[in-house]
Design a protein around this motif. Sequence first.
Motif, mmCIF file in Angstrom:
data_model
loop_
_atom_site.group_PDB
_atom_site.id
_atom_site.type_symbol
_atom_site.label_atom_id
_atom_site.label_comp_id
_atom_site.label_asym_id
_atom_site.label_seq_id
_atom_site.Cartn_x
_atom_site.Cartn_y
_atom_site.Cartn_z
ATOM 1 N N TYR A 7 -23.921 26.879 -31.072
ATOM 2 C CA TYR A 7 -24.063 28.458 -31.111
ATOM 3 C C TYR A 7 -23.316 28.922 -29.698
ATOM 4 N N PRO A 8 -22.094 29.329 -29.661
ATOM 5 C CA PRO A 8 -21.735 29.878 -28.439
ATOM 6 C C PRO A 8 -22.721 30.920 -27.762
ATOM 7 N N ALA A 9 -22.589 30.879 -26.491
ATOM 8 C CA ALA A 9 -23.624 31.969 -25.718
ATOM 9 C C ALA A 9 -22.535 32.647 -24.785
ATOM 10 N N ARG A 10 -22.902 33.865 -24.555
ATOM 11 C CA ARG A 10 -22.286 34.732 -23.587
ATOM 12 C C ARG A 10 -23.261 35.003 -22.604
ATOM 13 N N VAL A 11 -22.869 34.748 -21.223
ATOM 14 C CA VAL A 11 -23.727 34.919 -20.071
ATOM 15 C C VAL A 11 -23.240 35.915 -19.191
ATOM 16 N N THR A 12 -23.735 36.997 -18.752
ATOM 17 C CA THR A 12 -23.465 37.954 -17.871
ATOM 18 C C THR A 12 -24.484 37.975 -16.735
ATOM 19 N N ASN A 13 -24.080 38.622 -15.612
ATOM 20 C CA ASN A 13 -25.280 39.155 -14.594
ATOM 21 C C ASN A 13 -25.745 40.558 -15.008
ATOM 22 N N ASP A 14 -26.813 40.681 -14.623
ATOM 23 C CA ASP A 14 -27.237 42.087 -14.550
ATOM 24 C C ASP A 14 -27.219 42.580 -13.028
ATOM 25 N N ARG A 27 -26.346 39.105 -33.633
ATOM 26 C CA ARG A 27 -26.228 40.333 -33.548
ATOM 27 C C ARG A 27 -27.556 40.984 -32.819
ATOM 28 N N GLY A 28 -27.715 40.606 -31.597
ATOM 29 C CA GLY A 28 -28.694 41.294 -30.603
ATOM 30 C C GLY A 28 -29.977 40.728 -31.048
ATOM 31 N N GLU A 29 -30.367 39.892 -31.833
ATOM 32 C CA GLU A 29 -31.672 39.228 -32.075
ATOM 33 C C GLU A 29 -31.884 38.277 -31.367
ATOM 34 N N CYS A 30 -31.057 37.483 -30.824
ATOM 35 C CA CYS A 30 -31.097 36.260 -29.846
ATOM 36 C C CYS A 30 -30.604 36.724 -28.443
ATOM 37 N N PHE A 31 -31.624 37.036 -27.613
ATOM 38 C CA PHE A 31 -31.143 36.938 -26.303
ATOM 39 C C PHE A 31 -32.219 36.580 -25.182
ATOM 40 N N THR A 32 -31.860 36.430 -24.042
ATOM 41 C CA THR A 32 -32.934 36.027 -22.863
ATOM 42 C C THR A 32 -32.264 36.137 -21.344
ATOM 43 N N ASP A 33 -33.004 35.770 -20.517
ATOM 44 C CA ASP A 33 -32.400 35.822 -19.055
ATOM 45 C C ASP A 33 -33.054 34.848 -18.240
ATOM 46 N N GLY A 34 -32.634 34.712 -17.110
ATOM 47 C CA GLY A 34 -33.275 33.662 -15.986
ATOM 48 C C GLY A 34 -32.784 34.104 -14.692
ATOM 49 N N ALA A 40 -31.724 30.326 -16.906
ATOM 50 C CA ALA A 40 -31.279 31.140 -18.256
ATOM 51 C C ALA A 40 -31.087 30.052 -19.163
ATOM 52 N N MET A 41 -30.284 28.954 -19.056
ATOM 53 C CA MET A 41 -29.915 28.011 -20.186
ATOM 54 C C MET A 41 -31.176 27.443 -20.843
ATOM 55 N N LYS A 42 -32.174 27.091 -20.079
ATOM 56 C CA LYS A 42 -33.500 26.470 -20.560
ATOM 57 C C LYS A 42 -33.974 27.702 -21.686
ATOM 58 N N ASN A 43 -33.977 28.923 -21.303
ATOM 59 C CA ASN A 43 -34.570 29.986 -21.761
ATOM 60 C C ASN A 43 -33.632 30.129 -23.035
ATOM 61 N N ALA A 44 -32.400 30.045 -23.099
ATOM 62 C CA ALA A 44 -31.599 30.415 -24.060
ATOM 63 C C ALA A 44 -31.751 29.369 -24.982
ATOM 64 N N ASP A 46 -34.548 27.559 -25.708
ATOM 65 C CA ASP A 46 -35.871 28.062 -26.599
ATOM 66 C C ASP A 46 -35.629 29.348 -27.348
ATOM 67 N N ALA A 47 -35.072 30.223 -26.995
ATOM 68 C CA ALA A 47 -34.907 31.553 -27.629
ATOM 69 C C ALA A 47 -34.065 31.346 -28.880
ATOM 70 N N LEU A 48 -33.094 30.269 -28.871
ATOM 71 C CA LEU A 48 -32.245 30.113 -30.002
ATOM 72 C C LEU A 48 -33.060 29.379 -31.150
ATOM 73 N N GLU A 49 -34.096 28.437 -30.503
ATOM 74 C CA GLU A 49 -34.756 27.548 -31.544
ATOM 75 C C GLU A 49 -35.973 28.361 -32.203
ATOM 76 N N VAL A 50 -36.346 29.443 -31.539
ATOM 77 C CA VAL A 50 -37.381 30.210 -32.198
ATOM 78 C C VAL A 50 -36.564 31.183 -33.168
ATOM 79 N N THR A 51 -35.391 31.840 -32.996
ATOM 80 C CA THR A 51 -34.654 32.584 -33.546
ATOM 81 C C THR A 51 -34.415 31.853 -34.942
ATOM 82 N N ILE A 52 -33.872 30.708 -34.978
ATOM 83 C CA ILE A 52 -33.491 29.989 -36.168
ATOM 84 C C ILE A 52 -34.684 29.677 -36.839
ATOM 85 N N PHE A 53 -35.935 29.360 -36.448
ATOM 86 C CA PHE A 53 -37.149 29.197 -36.869
ATOM 87 C C PHE A 53 -37.687 30.359 -37.613
#
Length: 72
Positions: A7-14, A27-34, A40-44, A46-53
């Motif tokens: 699943y391609p991820a887009r990484v930006t800085n705030d 579509r906005g349902e799976c995002f995280t930060d670090g 950020a990659m570890k959190n991503a 985890d977020a992807l696994e939870v979203t798919i689950f």
Amino acid sequence: MGDKLYYPARVTNDEDGAFIVQFDDFRGECFTDGNTMAEAMKNARDALEVTIFNYIRMGKTTVMGIMRSRKK
């Protein structure tokens, strides 16, 4: 067996320098930060696994991602 979905991820800085990771396939349902890219990659992951689950649990159609076969 041996195929994986990616699943391609887009990484930006705030504005504070944190790394924001978004999965556009969801579509906005799976995002995280670090604070660091590694965090950020570890959190991503985890977020992807939870979203798919949750998609599976709620009976939603999951996004297929990009399938690649592992080379033997």
